[in-house]
Design a protein around this motif. Sequence first.
Motif, mmCIF file in Angstrom:
data_model
loop_
_atom_site.group_PDB
_atom_site.id
_atom_site.type_symbol
_atom_site.label_atom_id
_atom_site.label_comp_id
_atom_site.label_asym_id
_atom_site.label_seq_id
_atom_site.Cartn_x
_atom_site.Cartn_y
_atom_site.Cartn_z
ATOM 1 N N ASP A 150 0.827 -1.211 0.000
ATOM 2 C CA ASP A 150 0.000 0.000 0.000
ATOM 3 C C ASP A 150 0.862 1.262 0.000
ATOM 4 O O ASP A 150 0.549 2.233 -0.698
ATOM 5 C CB ASP A 150 -0.928 0.010 1.220
ATOM 6 C CG ASP A 150 -2.004 -1.059 1.139
ATOM 7 O OD1 ASP A 150 -2.250 -1.592 0.037
ATOM 8 O OD2 ASP A 150 -2.602 -1.373 2.187
ATOM 9 N N GLU A 151 1.925 1.249 0.802
ATOM 10 C CA GLU A 151 2.804 2.423 0.852
ATOM 11 C C GLU A 151 3.355 2.740 -0.532
ATOM 12 O O GLU A 151 3.361 3.899 -0.963
ATOM 13 C CB GLU A 151 3.970 2.182 1.821
ATOM 14 C CG GLU A 151 4.972 3.336 1.849
ATOM 15 C CD GLU A 151 6.308 2.974 2.479
ATOM 16 O OE1 GLU A 151 7.221 3.813 2.392
ATOM 17 O OE2 GLU A 151 6.439 1.865 3.027
ATOM 18 N N PHE A 152 3.793 1.708 -1.225
ATOM 19 C CA PHE A 152 4.348 1.903 -2.559
ATOM 20 C C PHE A 152 3.307 2.504 -3.498
ATOM 21 O O PHE A 152 3.576 3.469 -4.213
ATOM 22 C CB PHE A 152 4.833 0.567 -3.123
ATOM 23 C CG PHE A 152 5.268 0.643 -4.557
ATOM 24 C CD1 PHE A 152 6.574 0.939 -4.885
ATOM 25 C CD2 PHE A 152 4.358 0.435 -5.595
ATOM 26 C CE1 PHE A 152 6.984 1.024 -6.214
ATOM 27 C CE2 PHE A 152 4.748 0.524 -6.918
ATOM 28 C CZ PHE A 152 6.055 0.818 -7.226
ATOM 29 N N THR A 153 2.127 1.922 -3.515
ATOM 30 C CA THR A 153 1.094 2.362 -4.458
ATOM 31 C C THR A 153 0.751 3.823 -4.258
ATOM 32 O O THR A 153 0.696 4.603 -5.224
ATOM 33 C CB THR A 153 -0.157 1.488 -4.304
ATOM 34 O OG1 THR A 153 0.187 0.125 -4.614
ATOM 35 C CG2 THR A 153 -1.267 1.939 -5.235
ATOM 36 N N LEU A 154 0.528 4.237 -3.022
ATOM 37 C CA LEU A 154 0.144 5.628 -2.762
ATOM 38 C C LEU A 154 1.302 6.584 -3.073
ATOM 39 O O LEU A 154 1.089 7.667 -3.631
ATOM 40 C CB LEU A 154 -0.317 5.784 -1.324
ATOM 41 C CG LEU A 154 -1.612 5.036 -0.973
ATOM 42 C CD1 LEU A 154 -1.947 5.201 0.503
ATOM 43 C CD2 LEU A 154 -2.782 5.508 -1.838
ATOM 44 N N ARG A 155 2.513 6.192 -2.744
ATOM 45 C CA ARG A 155 3.644 7.067 -3.032
ATOM 46 C C ARG A 155 3.905 7.181 -4.534
ATOM 47 O O ARG A 155 4.266 8.244 -5.028
ATOM 48 C CB ARG A 155 4.896 6.555 -2.319
ATOM 49 C CG ARG A 155 4.880 6.808 -0.817
ATOM 50 C CD ARG A 155 6.132 6.283 -0.142
ATOM 51 N NE ARG A 155 7.341 6.980 -0.614
ATOM 52 C CZ ARG A 155 8.572 6.622 -0.254
ATOM 53 N NH1 ARG A 155 8.744 5.588 0.573
ATOM 54 N NH2 ARG A 155 9.612 7.290 -0.698
ATOM 55 N N GLU A 156 3.690 6.096 -5.263
ATOM 56 C CA GLU A 156 3.920 6.163 -6.700
ATOM 57 C C GLU A 156 2.814 6.955 -7.401
ATOM 58 O O GLU A 156 3.088 7.681 -8.363
ATOM 59 C CB GLU A 156 4.031 4.747 -7.275
ATOM 60 C CG GLU A 156 4.244 4.689 -8.778
ATOM 61 C CD GLU A 156 5.548 5.310 -9.291
ATOM 62 O OE1 GLU A 156 5.807 5.200 -10.503
ATOM 63 O OE2 GLU A 156 6.308 5.917 -8.503
ATOM 64 N N ILE A 157 1.592 6.866 -6.917
ATOM 65 C CA ILE A 157 0.533 7.730 -7.459
ATOM 66 C C ILE A 157 0.919 9.191 -7.247
ATOM 67 O O ILE A 157 0.814 10.024 -8.160
ATOM 68 C CB ILE A 157 -0.826 7.426 -6.805
ATOM 69 C CG1 ILE A 157 -1.335 6.049 -7.231
ATOM 70 C CG2 ILE A 157 -1.863 8.501 -7.168
ATOM 71 C CD1 ILE A 157 -2.588 5.600 -6.484
ATOM 72 N N LEU A 202 -5.799 3.204 -10.310
ATOM 73 C CA LEU A 202 -5.255 4.543 -10.557
ATOM 74 C C LEU A 202 -3.779 4.459 -10.929
ATOM 75 O O LEU A 202 -3.321 5.107 -11.875
ATOM 76 C CB LEU A 202 -5.442 5.429 -9.321
ATOM 77 C CG LEU A 202 -6.880 5.788 -8.951
ATOM 78 C CD1 LEU A 202 -6.909 6.505 -7.600
ATOM 79 C CD2 LEU A 202 -7.527 6.667 -10.030
ATOM 80 N N LEU A 203 -3.038 3.654 -10.176
ATOM 81 C CA LEU A 203 -1.619 3.492 -10.472
ATOM 82 C C LEU A 203 -1.424 2.873 -11.848
ATOM 83 O O LEU A 203 -0.570 3.318 -12.629
ATOM 84 C CB LEU A 203 -0.957 2.624 -9.404
ATOM 85 C CG LEU A 203 0.503 2.231 -9.662
ATOM 86 C CD1 LEU A 203 1.376 3.462 -9.819
ATOM 87 C CD2 LEU A 203 1.029 1.331 -8.554
ATOM 88 N N GLY A 204 -2.211 1.853 -12.165
ATOM 89 C CA GLY A 204 -2.086 1.217 -13.460
ATOM 90 C C GLY A 204 -2.292 2.190 -14.601
ATOM 91 O O GLY A 204 -1.560 2.155 -15.599
ATOM 92 N N ARG A 209 0.117 1.095 -17.354
ATOM 93 C CA ARG A 209 0.004 -0.366 -17.288
ATOM 94 C C ARG A 209 -1.419 -0.853 -17.515
ATOM 95 O O ARG A 209 -1.618 -2.029 -17.778
ATOM 96 C CB ARG A 209 0.484 -0.860 -15.918
ATOM 97 C CG ARG A 209 1.932 -1.352 -15.881
ATOM 98 C CD ARG A 209 2.932 -0.255 -16.108
ATOM 99 N NE ARG A 209 4.311 -0.761 -16.027
ATOM 100 C CZ ARG A 209 5.380 -0.003 -16.133
ATOM 101 N NH1 ARG A 209 5.260 1.314 -16.327
ATOM 102 N NH2 ARG A 209 6.584 -0.522 -16.078
ATOM 103 N N ARG A 210 -2.413 0.017 -17.389
ATOM 104 C CA ARG A 210 -3.797 -0.389 -17.585
ATOM 105 C C ARG A 210 -4.591 0.722 -18.242
ATOM 106 O O ARG A 210 -4.314 1.905 -18.018
ATOM 107 C CB ARG A 210 -4.469 -0.741 -16.252
ATOM 108 C CG ARG A 210 -4.027 -2.051 -15.644
ATOM 109 C CD ARG A 210 -4.821 -2.403 -14.411
ATOM 110 N NE ARG A 210 -4.296 -3.616 -13.785
ATOM 111 C CZ ARG A 210 -4.686 -4.080 -12.612
ATOM 112 N NH1 ARG A 210 -5.628 -3.435 -11.919
ATOM 113 N NH2 ARG A 210 -4.153 -5.192 -12.113
#
Length: 228
Positions: A150-157, A202-204, A209-210
């Motif tokens: 989760d930390e990664f996903t939010l930081r990358e967004i 959102l990240l994808g 990627r999506r």
Amino acid sequence: MIDHAHDLARVREATERLLTAVSKLDNASLAEQSRLPGWSRGHVLAHLARNADALVNVLQGRPMYESAEARDADIERDAARPLDVHLADLRESAGRLQAAGDVPADWTRTVELRNGVTDSASRLPFRRWVEVDLHHVDLGIGYELEDLPDEFTLREIDFLAQRFAGHPDVPPIRVTDGTTAWHTGRGADEPEITVSGPPAELLGWLAGRRAPAALEVAGGTPPKLPAL
């Protein structure tokens, strides 16, 4: 405040996840197409190993790559290697990067990456975390965007929203997962498009990627974002 030591630890964890997953493959599966157009799984692994060495160059004050042509040639050269060679190279290059990161240094200094891009040295470990975890997904071997921490996903967004902020080809966009909102694109002198959905979707979309099919959009249609 970016904690480079924290991020270096996350890079170690992501690298071990990757190595464990890749060790279950075989030589034939490495030659199969990854989710990245034109790249086999072997190309992805070769890129990850050479990227680790490139970031060592950056930390030690050298150009990231000798040239764009040399970068591409190195990946092409290494892509067809057998699994055991890929695994050894991934582990050894990751070890060289961790060793370079453990050297006392001024992590507030500005460093230069590819194509004239500059950043704080403190952000390099997170950039490496992005490379390892997103390319793990790109291998198409069972690790998906929903499996990312989760930390990664939010930081990358957040990182990608900052990357597209002010971009002339991106209209004003409000991105939200229902809890947190990010603003990106051109200045808000024109109406914002709101794009909402689960963080992984959102990240994808932001990371290319999506498609945005699973996202809710209000005020317009989600634009095709520039390539990263």
